[in-house]
Design a protein around this motif. Structure first.
Motif, PDB file in Angstrom:
ATOM      1  N   ASP A   1      -8.650 -15.191  20.419  1.00 42.49           N
ATOM      2  CA  ASP A   1      -9.048 -16.145  21.474  1.00 42.49           C
ATOM      3  C   ASP A   1      -8.268 -17.452  21.397  1.00 42.49           C
ATOM      4  O   ASP A   1      -8.310 -18.263  22.322  1.00 42.49           O
ATOM      5  CB  ASP A   1     -10.566 -16.406  21.392  1.00 42.49           C
ATOM      6  CG  ASP A   1     -10.969 -17.004  20.042  1.00 42.49           C
ATOM      7  OD1 ASP A   1     -10.318 -16.657  19.021  1.00 42.49           O
ATOM      8  OD2 ASP A   1     -11.908 -17.817  19.995  1.00 42.49           O
ATOM      9  N   GLN A   2      -7.578 -17.669  20.288  1.00 45.33           N
ATOM     10  CA  GLN A   2      -6.798 -18.909  20.123  1.00 45.33           C
ATOM     11  C   GLN A   2      -5.299 -18.683  20.282  1.00 45.33           C
ATOM     12  O   GLN A   2      -4.504 -19.587  20.018  1.00 45.33           O
ATOM     13  CB  GLN A   2      -7.042 -19.487  18.724  1.00 45.33           C
ATOM     14  CG  GLN A   2      -8.493 -19.721  18.370  1.00 45.33           C
ATOM     15  CD  GLN A   2      -8.896 -21.159  18.573  1.00 45.33           C
ATOM     16  OE1 GLN A   2      -8.085 -22.053  18.393  1.00 45.33           O
ATOM     17  NE2 GLN A   2     -10.129 -21.382  18.964  1.00 45.33           N
TER      18      GLN A   2
ATOM     19  N   SER B   1      -0.247 -15.640  12.754  1.00 48.29           N
ATOM     20  CA  SER B   1      -1.423 -16.352  12.267  1.00 48.29           C
ATOM     21  C   SER B   1      -1.026 -17.382  11.216  1.00 48.29           C
ATOM     22  O   SER B   1       0.043 -17.290  10.600  1.00 48.29           O
ATOM     23  CB  SER B   1      -2.450 -15.377  11.688  1.00 48.29           C
ATOM     24  OG  SER B   1      -2.120 -15.065  10.357  1.00 48.29           O
ATOM     25  N   GLU B   2      -1.900 -18.342  11.024  1.00 50.03           N
ATOM     26  CA  GLU B   2      -1.664 -19.372   9.996  1.00 50.03           C
ATOM     27  C   GLU B   2      -1.640 -18.752   8.613  1.00 50.03           C
ATOM     28  O   GLU B   2      -1.133 -19.331   7.667  1.00 50.03           O
ATOM     29  CB  GLU B   2      -2.811 -20.404  10.036  1.00 50.03           C
ATOM     30  CG  GLU B   2      -2.671 -21.403  11.150  1.00 50.03           C
ATOM     31  CD  GLU B   2      -3.898 -22.296  11.289  1.00 50.03           C
ATOM     32  OE1 GLU B   2      -4.921 -22.021  10.623  1.00 50.03           O
ATOM     33  OE2 GLU B   2      -3.835 -23.259  12.079  1.00 50.03           O
TER      34      GLU B   2
ATOM     35  N   PRO C   1      -1.705 -18.419  21.935  1.00 44.53           N
ATOM     36  CA  PRO C   1      -1.096 -19.077  23.096  1.00 44.53           C
ATOM     37  C   PRO C   1      -0.765 -18.014  24.150  1.00 44.53           C
ATOM     38  O   PRO C   1      -0.809 -16.818  23.858  1.00 44.53           O
ATOM     39  CB  PRO C   1       0.187 -19.673  22.523  1.00 44.53           C
ATOM     40  CG  PRO C   1       0.531 -18.797  21.371  1.00 44.53           C
ATOM     41  CD  PRO C   1      -0.781 -18.322  20.804  1.00 44.53           C
TER      42      PRO C   1
ATOM     43  N   ARG D   1      -7.105 -15.325  15.150  1.00 43.52           N
ATOM     44  CA  ARG D   1      -8.118 -15.519  16.201  1.00 43.52           C
ATOM     45  C   ARG D   1      -7.465 -15.249  17.547  1.00 43.52           C
ATOM     46  O   ARG D   1      -6.748 -16.102  18.083  1.00 43.52           O
ATOM     47  CB  ARG D   1      -8.636 -16.966  16.151  1.00 43.52           C
ATOM     48  CG  ARG D   1      -9.422 -17.335  14.905  1.00 43.52           C
ATOM     49  CD  ARG D   1     -10.930 -17.189  15.150  1.00 43.52           C
ATOM     50  NE  ARG D   1     -11.367 -17.812  16.389  1.00 43.52           N
ATOM     51  CZ  ARG D   1     -11.882 -19.048  16.487  1.00 43.52           C
ATOM     52  NH1 ARG D   1     -12.033 -19.796  15.421  1.00 43.52           N
ATOM     53  NH2 ARG D   1     -12.275 -19.517  17.650  1.00 43.52           N
TER      54      ARG D   1
ATOM     55  N   GLU E   1       5.019 -20.598  16.156  1.00 40.86           N
ATOM     56  CA  GLU E   1       3.691 -20.933  16.690  1.00 40.86           C
ATOM     57  C   GLU E   1       2.631 -20.230  15.854  1.00 40.86           C
ATOM     58  O   GLU E   1       2.621 -19.008  15.774  1.00 40.86           O
ATOM     59  CB  GLU E   1       3.591 -20.510  18.164  1.00 40.86           C
ATOM     60  CG  GLU E   1       4.589 -21.252  19.040  1.00 40.86           C
ATOM     61  CD  GLU E   1       4.644 -20.712  20.469  1.00 40.86           C
ATOM     62  OE1 GLU E   1       3.580 -20.545  21.091  1.00 40.86           O
ATOM     63  OE2 GLU E   1       5.762 -20.448  20.952  1.00 40.86           O
TER      64      GLU E   1
ATOM     65  N   VAL F   1      -1.325 -19.403  14.801  1.00 37.51           N
ATOM     66  CA  VAL F   1      -2.647 -19.227  15.400  1.00 37.51           C
ATOM     67  C   VAL F   1      -3.700 -19.321  14.286  1.00 37.51           C
ATOM     68  O   VAL F   1      -3.516 -18.732  13.217  1.00 37.51           O
ATOM     69  CB  VAL F   1      -2.738 -17.823  16.073  1.00 37.51           C
ATOM     70  CG1 VAL F   1      -4.074 -17.629  16.761  1.00 37.51           C
ATOM     71  CG2 VAL F   1      -1.577 -17.623  17.040  1.00 37.51           C
ATOM     72  N   PRO F   2      -4.800 -20.059  14.535  1.00 31.97           N
ATOM     73  CA  PRO F   2      -5.855 -20.156  13.507  1.00 31.97           C
ATOM     74  C   PRO F   2      -6.428 -18.784  13.152  1.00 31.97           C
ATOM     75  O   PRO F   2      -6.294 -17.825  13.921  1.00 31.97           O
ATOM     76  CB  PRO F   2      -6.936 -21.013  14.177  1.00 31.97           C
ATOM     77  CG  PRO F   2      -6.240 -21.728  15.291  1.00 31.97           C
ATOM     78  CD  PRO F   2      -5.112 -20.854  15.718  1.00 31.97           C
TER      79      PRO F   2
ATOM     80  N   ASP G   1      -9.783 -16.411  11.241  1.00 26.78           N
ATOM     81  CA  ASP G   1     -11.230 -16.396  10.981  1.00 26.78           C
ATOM     82  C   ASP G   1     -11.489 -16.394   9.473  1.00 26.78           C
ATOM     83  O   ASP G   1     -10.554 -16.556   8.678  1.00 26.78           O
ATOM     84  CB  ASP G   1     -11.901 -15.213  11.700  1.00 26.78           C
ATOM     85  CG  ASP G   1     -11.495 -13.870  11.101  1.00 26.78           C
ATOM     86  OD1 ASP G   1     -10.842 -13.846  10.024  1.00 26.78           O
ATOM     87  OD2 ASP G   1     -11.830 -12.828  11.705  1.00 26.78           O
TER      88      ASP G   1
END
Ligand SMILES: *Cc1c(COP(=O)(O)O)cnc(C)c1O
Length: 469
Positions: free
Chosen positions: A212-213, A177-178, A215, A210, A199, A201-202, A204
């Motif tokens: 659903d986001q 995650s970010e 890859p 997230r 990589e 991931v955004p 919440d």
């Protein structure tokens, strides 16, 4: 050399003096105390100094400039303080001077690591035959587990990382995650990856990945999930992440530095649901277990990967068929970290440890309500022991300058200490309660210090806040 009675008598007295001060002393040193440690800046001593004088200097000059992370009023970072029984065990262990590399250098040390490892796996409901390495902190625990993970993923592709090295290796992806704890990025840097190789991931509004986001995953991917966001304390969704990863043949590592211990909590254990589905985990012992630094565990479902990657073989390192502590860590010689871990777990029991965790979480929740009453806005869902808070002015805009003034006054006052943080783009403060030492009285005293700082910062504003409650 011989046992120096006078020296150790002094140490006991000095330690007691320090311990007594934990209740009343400032949690951070004064500017003068910090200035005074310049006394250590002496030229290299050519001749020695009497042992007692050395230790006296250490106590007289060094002690006053310590940060009282062992006080029940220190809430900065996510640290916790060492429990008395863990310090006592640590003293005995230092007296033994055991090297935890090999059983032959410390049979007791090796045994206590083995037992602590078994207890930790059982407490966390993790696979019994996982590999457990006793390392310096969660940063190294992440490094250790991720090295083993990468080794295994490469091996599955028919590539022997140990023999052929990283340069020609299959490309392994790292997804996180970010809001991942930066120590994971550091661990990956030591493994040869820059931040552009990763990589992100955004997240919440609580800093959770997230799903659903995410890859697409594959069998050359490691997902790093989080149990306990360093600010909000939130947990990534392990059941969802692990299900996706399993389908793709990806590896899941969970940075569980402090949040992983929530598994012990009856009330909040659901937060770590699915944690056991991952492949590897990193947990700090020097945070919530309240043992002295440096202490953490790297756990991998794939004990063989740890052993194959980390075991250092030399003709003089004999294999006796016993668990060899250094086969699970990047270090060879090191202190016997399992000793204080064993003593603390033995003293607390699973129930006692769970009680510390639940108490800290309950305290954080109550404290957040009090902060709200004082006019602060709580920015996170206080699901465990972390509280992120800021001040909003009447228009709902953040009032960073005033918050800063109040918190500086609190910090300078020395009664309690909170650190600043940035939460979802906002200036905020963060409180972390992860010490068995924190009492109701500590919390009251801390609140009083904050109330006073608010009053000093703007009497009229205080009036307004009181009217609102
Ligand atoms: C503290 C922490 C780390 C780093 O642990 P160290 O013991 O300081 O190396 C990593 N991840 C999380 C979530 C943490 O809280």
């Amino acid at each position: 050399m011989g046992f120096d009675q006078e020296l150790f008598d002094y140490v006991i007295r000095a330690a007691k003096e320090f311990e007594d001060g934990l209740v009343s002393r400032r949690v951070v040193p004064t500017t003068q105390d910090i200035k005074n440690i310049a006394a250590f800046d002496e030229p290299l001593p050519i001749d020695g100094t009497a042992a007692l004088d050395v230790i006296r200097t250490l106590h007289e000059v060094g002690s006053p400039a310590t940060t009282l992370t062992r006080s029940g009023r220190f809430f900065g970072f996510v640290v916790g303080g060492a429990h008395p029984v863990s310090i006592a065990a640590n003293w005995i262990a230092s007296t033994w001077d055991q090297n935890a590399a090999l059983p032959v250098l410390g049979h007791t040390a090796a045994k206590l690591e083995e037992v602590s490892a078994r207890w930790i796996l059982e407490m966390l409901h993790l696979p019994k035959d996982s590999g457990v390495g006793f390392v310096s902190g969660s940063t190294m625990a992440g490094f250790t587990a991720l090295c083993a993970a990468r080794y295994r993923l490469c091996k599955k592709k028919g590539y022997d990382l140990k023999k052929n090295g990283i340069l020609g290796a299959p490309k392994i992806r790292f997804v996180m995650s970010e809001d991942i704890h930066p120590s994971n990025i550091a661990a990956l840097r030591y493994m040869g990856y820059g931040s552009d190789d990763l990589e992100f991931v955004p997240v919440d509004d609580q800093g959770r990945m997230r799903v659903d986001q995410m890859p697409n995953l594959d069998d050359q991917t490691v997902v790093i999930a989080q149990a306990g966001n360093i600010n909000s304390g939130a947990f990534d969704s392990f059941p969802e992440i692990c299900a996706l990863a399993k389908q793709a043949g990806a590896w899941v590592h969970i940075d569980s530095a402090f949040g992983g211990w929530l598994r012990l909590s009856e009330q909040r254990g659901h937060l770590v649901e699915g944690m056991e589905l991952a492949d590897s985990w990193s947990l700090d012992c020097h945070k919530w277990l309240n043992v002295p630094y440096d202490s953490a565990v790297a756990i991998s479902r794939d004990a063989d990967a740890m052993r194959e990657f980390f075991a250092i073989s030399a003709s003089y390192l004999t294999d006796t068929g016993k668990r060899v502590p250094s086969h699970f860590t990047p270090e060879l010689s090191r202190r016997a970290r399992g000793i204080d871990v064993w003593a603390t777990l033995k003293y607390l029991g699973k129930k006692g440890f769970a009680r510390i965790i639940d108490t800290c979480c309950d305290q954080a929740l109550r404290f957040s309500k009090e902060l709200e009453r004082l006019g602060f806005t709580i920015l996170n869902d206080v699901c465990i022991n972390q509280v992120v808070f800021c001040l909003e002015d009447e228009d709902g805009d953040e009032d960073g300058a005033r918050l800063e003034r109040i918190m500086r006054e609190v910090q300078d006052g020395g009664t309690t200490w909170f650190g600043p943080t940035k939460w979802q783009g906002r200036n905020a403060f963060r409180m972390s309660i992860c010490s068995a030492a924190t009492t109701e009285k500590d919390l009251r005293v801390a609140l009083d210090a904050i109330s006073l700082a608010i009053a000093n910062s703007s009497p009229s504003r205080l009036q307004g806040d009181l009217c609102r409650t």
